[in-house]
Design a protein around this motif. Structure first.
Motif, PDB file in Angstrom:
ATOM      1  N   MET A   1       0.838  -1.201   0.000  1.00  0.00           N
ATOM      2  CA  MET A   1       0.000   0.000   0.000  1.00  0.00           C
ATOM      3  C   MET A   1       0.872   1.251   0.000  1.00  0.00           C
ATOM      4  SD  MET A   1      -2.937  -1.208   2.742  1.00  0.00           S
ATOM      5  CE  MET A   1      -3.752   0.407   2.811  1.00  0.00           C
ATOM      6  N   GLY A   2       1.952   1.221   0.779  1.00  0.00           N
ATOM      7  CA  GLY A   2       2.878   2.349   0.787  1.00  0.00           C
ATOM      8  C   GLY A   2       3.569   2.542  -0.542  1.00  0.00           C
ATOM      9  N   ALA A   3       3.983   1.441  -1.165  1.00  0.00           N
ATOM     10  CA  ALA A   3       4.626   1.542  -2.473  1.00  0.00           C
ATOM     11  C   ALA A   3       3.675   2.095  -3.521  1.00  0.00           C
ATOM     12  CB  ALA A   3       5.145   0.170  -2.900  1.00  0.00           C
ATOM     13  N   ALA A   4       2.404   1.738  -3.425  1.00  0.00           N
ATOM     14  CA  ALA A   4       1.417   2.295  -4.355  1.00  0.00           C
ATOM     15  C   ALA A   4       1.332   3.807  -4.201  1.00  0.00           C
ATOM     16  CB  ALA A   4       0.048   1.650  -4.106  1.00  0.00           C
TER      17      ALA A   4
ATOM     18  N   GLY B   1       2.658   8.822  -6.768  1.00  0.00           N
ATOM     19  CA  GLY B   1       3.169  10.190  -6.687  1.00  0.00           C
ATOM     20  C   GLY B   1       4.201  10.507  -7.746  1.00  0.00           C
ATOM     21  N   ALA B   2       4.819   9.456  -8.305  1.00  0.00           N
ATOM     22  CA  ALA B   2       5.849   9.655  -9.332  1.00  0.00           C
ATOM     23  C   ALA B   2       5.374   9.180 -10.698  1.00  0.00           C
ATOM     24  CB  ALA B   2       7.126   8.902  -8.930  1.00  0.00           C
ATOM     25  N   ARG B   3       4.076   9.044 -10.897  1.00  0.00           N
ATOM     26  CA  ARG B   3       3.557   8.398 -12.103  1.00  0.00           C
ATOM     27  C   ARG B   3       3.988   9.093 -13.386  1.00  0.00           C
ATOM     28  NH1 ARG B   3      -2.668   8.224 -11.476  1.00  0.00           N
ATOM     29  NH2 ARG B   3      -2.437   7.042 -13.400  1.00  0.00           N
ATOM     30  N   GLU B   4       4.123  10.412 -13.371  1.00  0.00           N
ATOM     31  CA  GLU B   4       4.496  11.123 -14.605  1.00  0.00           C
ATOM     32  C   GLU B   4       5.917  10.815 -15.033  1.00  0.00           C
ATOM     33  OE1 GLU B   4       2.294  12.597 -16.441  1.00  0.00           O
ATOM     34  OE2 GLU B   4       0.844  12.026 -14.892  1.00  0.00           O
ATOM     35  N   ARG B   5       6.705  10.199 -14.179  1.00  0.00           N
ATOM     36  CA  ARG B   5       8.089   9.861 -14.514  1.00  0.00           C
ATOM     37  C   ARG B   5       8.303   8.358 -14.673  1.00  0.00           C
ATOM     38  NH1 ARG B   5       7.275  14.060 -11.931  1.00  0.00           N
ATOM     39  NH2 ARG B   5       6.925  13.074  -9.918  1.00  0.00           N
ATOM     40  N   LEU B   6       7.189   7.625 -14.759  1.00  0.00           N
ATOM     41  CA  LEU B   6       7.278   6.165 -14.916  1.00  0.00           C
ATOM     42  C   LEU B   6       7.048   5.771 -16.372  1.00  0.00           C
ATOM     43  CD1 LEU B   6       5.226   4.915 -11.826  1.00  0.00           C
ATOM     44  CD2 LEU B   6       7.687   5.336 -11.989  1.00  0.00           C
TER      45      LEU B   6
END
Length: 439
Positions: free
Chosen positions: A136-139, A144-149
């Motif tokens: 859950m924490g990793a999600a 929070g960093a989705r635009e850089r994935l």
């Protein structure tokens, strides 16, 4: 412009992931304590699944799929950059029919009165509460960093890892059959299991990280009669005892260089103190370090049960259920993953472990799609000269999984969050891939 340039540099994103993990660490501890206080048995994880799904929805993921193979949950996060890879991060969510004696103020007092064979006290004596909270924490961090994935992340919360009731389907194989990994198909699966090892250490093994397993049910049938006249019936109890005793010699009938074990964990009688019952049922587990030994061990166990029962004038019927293949880490996946593991926890804290006859049905995912499954130490321990965990002076000791006193250190959970996040990012960027598969 390259993906690295668009992200502002891979190292910059990794630093962002670490900051995100530190920022969510307190919430992860809170989630873990909530889950620990309210555990649920296999195929009954209603509240746990709801708790997980509500959190994933709050992150604005692209999809949150629920009700998979019972109470499985899968969150789908599509990154903001183009990418061809999909990483699946997995946590198991079920608990055990074990009393909670961990001593924490958030210890479970739950009892499942309706579970087959119950009522049972229920606790997270295997650490699945930690697994769930860390993912859950990793999600949170990766969302929070989705635009850089550059790619897609699947957050897989699996029910019934400990095995559903024998009359029900469930677990990893059921998730596969339900299409949990059909769209998109993972190019890597990663997960970890908390264990009585020094806090923050990561253990790995090339080859079988966990053993092959099957549940065994042996039904010994005699002839019911009054306890005062045993000669007028057939007592199945001595036959059952002979089978349990004989099982201790099966290991001598297969190669001593490949460990096996057969354990009878539950004996079920039908009768009362002054009645010789009709049947005695033995429930147990067969474990083999090498999967190809399973058929031979099962053959010998069946022969032992049938012939021992016959010697007492009874019969024995043997069934093998819930087969689970070993978790296999290939050398190429381990080599690819070690740099990430060492960067996250420090080179000196990444160690190779010995063999174990434990099992985990994450093998259904890792063996099919490729990837890694590792151990995360969470107890007050250090390693001796032989590399074996020993308790620290004045610590809480070493307590194995499935023991009522099993405990896990809250402060180590953030390490699990970082491991999930870094493995996911490194795989999506191509830094952590199976060179043979890629070639």
């Amino acid at each position: 412009m390259s993906t690295e340039a668009k992200t502002g540099g891979i190292d910059g994103v990794r630093e962002e992931l670490d900051r995100g993990a530190e920022g969510v660490a307190g919430r992860v501890v809170g989630w873990r304590r909530h889950l620990h206080r309210y555990p649920e048995l296999s195929n009954r994880e209603v509240g746990t699944a709801r708790f997980v799904a509500e959190h994933l929805r709050s992150l604005g993921l692209d999809e949150v799929r629920t009700g998979i193979a019972g109470h499985g949950v899968v969150g789908v996060l599509r990154g903001g950059l183009p990418g061809v890879r999909t990483v699946a991060l997995r946590a198991d969510i079920d608990a055990l029919p074990v009393k909670d004696l961990c001593g924490a103020d958030f210890a479970s007092e739950s009892v499942d009165a309706d579970y087959p064979g119950g009522p049972f006290p229920v606790s997270h004596a295997c650490g699945h509460d930690c697994h769930t909270a860390m993912l859950m924490g990793a999600a949170s961090v990766l969302a929070g960093a989705r635009e850089r994935l550059p790619g897609t992340v699947l957050f897989v919360f699996q029910p019934a890892e400990e095995g559903p009731p024998v009359t029900e389907e469930g677990g990893a194989r059921a998730m596969l059959e339900a299409g949990a990994f059909a769209d998109p198909v993972p190019s890597m699966v990663f997960g970890m299991h908390v264990t009585p090892y020094p806090k923050g250490y990561v253990g790995y093994r090339v080859g079988n990280q966990y053993a092959a397993s099957s549940l065994v049910r042996i039904v010994v049938t005699g002839k019911q009669v009054h306890g005062s006249t045993p000669w007028q019936g057939v007592d199945p109890m001595p036959a059952a005892g002979g089978i349990v005793t004989g099982i201790g010699q099966i290991y001598r009938q297969v190669s001593a260089f490949d460990p096996v074990t057969v354990t009878i964990g539950h004996v079920e009688d039908v009768g009362r103190f002054n009645i010789i019952g009709q049947t005695v049922t033995l429930w147990g587990t067969v474990r083999c370090a090498v999967e190809s030994d399973m058929a031979e061990v099962q053959r010998r166990l069946t022969t032992l049960a049938e012939h021992t029962a016959a010697a007492y004038g009874a019969t024995a019927a043997v069934d093998y259920l819930q087969a689970v293949p070993p978790v296999h880490n290939t050398a190429t996946w381990v080599a690819a993953g070690l740099p990430t593991l060492r960067r996250v926890v420090g080179e000196e804290r990444v160690v190779e472990t010995g063999a174990t006859l434990g099992y985990d049905d994450v093998s259904e995912f890792v063996n099919r799609f490729g990837g890694l499954y590792v151990m995360l130490g969470v107890q007050d321990a250090t390693l001796d000269a032989a590399g074996q965990p020993v308790p620290l002076p004045d610590g809480r000791g070493l307590v194995t999984n499935h023991n009522p006193h099993f405990y896990a250190d809250d402060d180590t959970l953030v390490t699990g969050v970082r491991l999930h996040a870094h493995v996911a990012y490194d795989h999506l960027t191509g830094a952590l891939t199976d060179a043979l598969a890629a070639g």
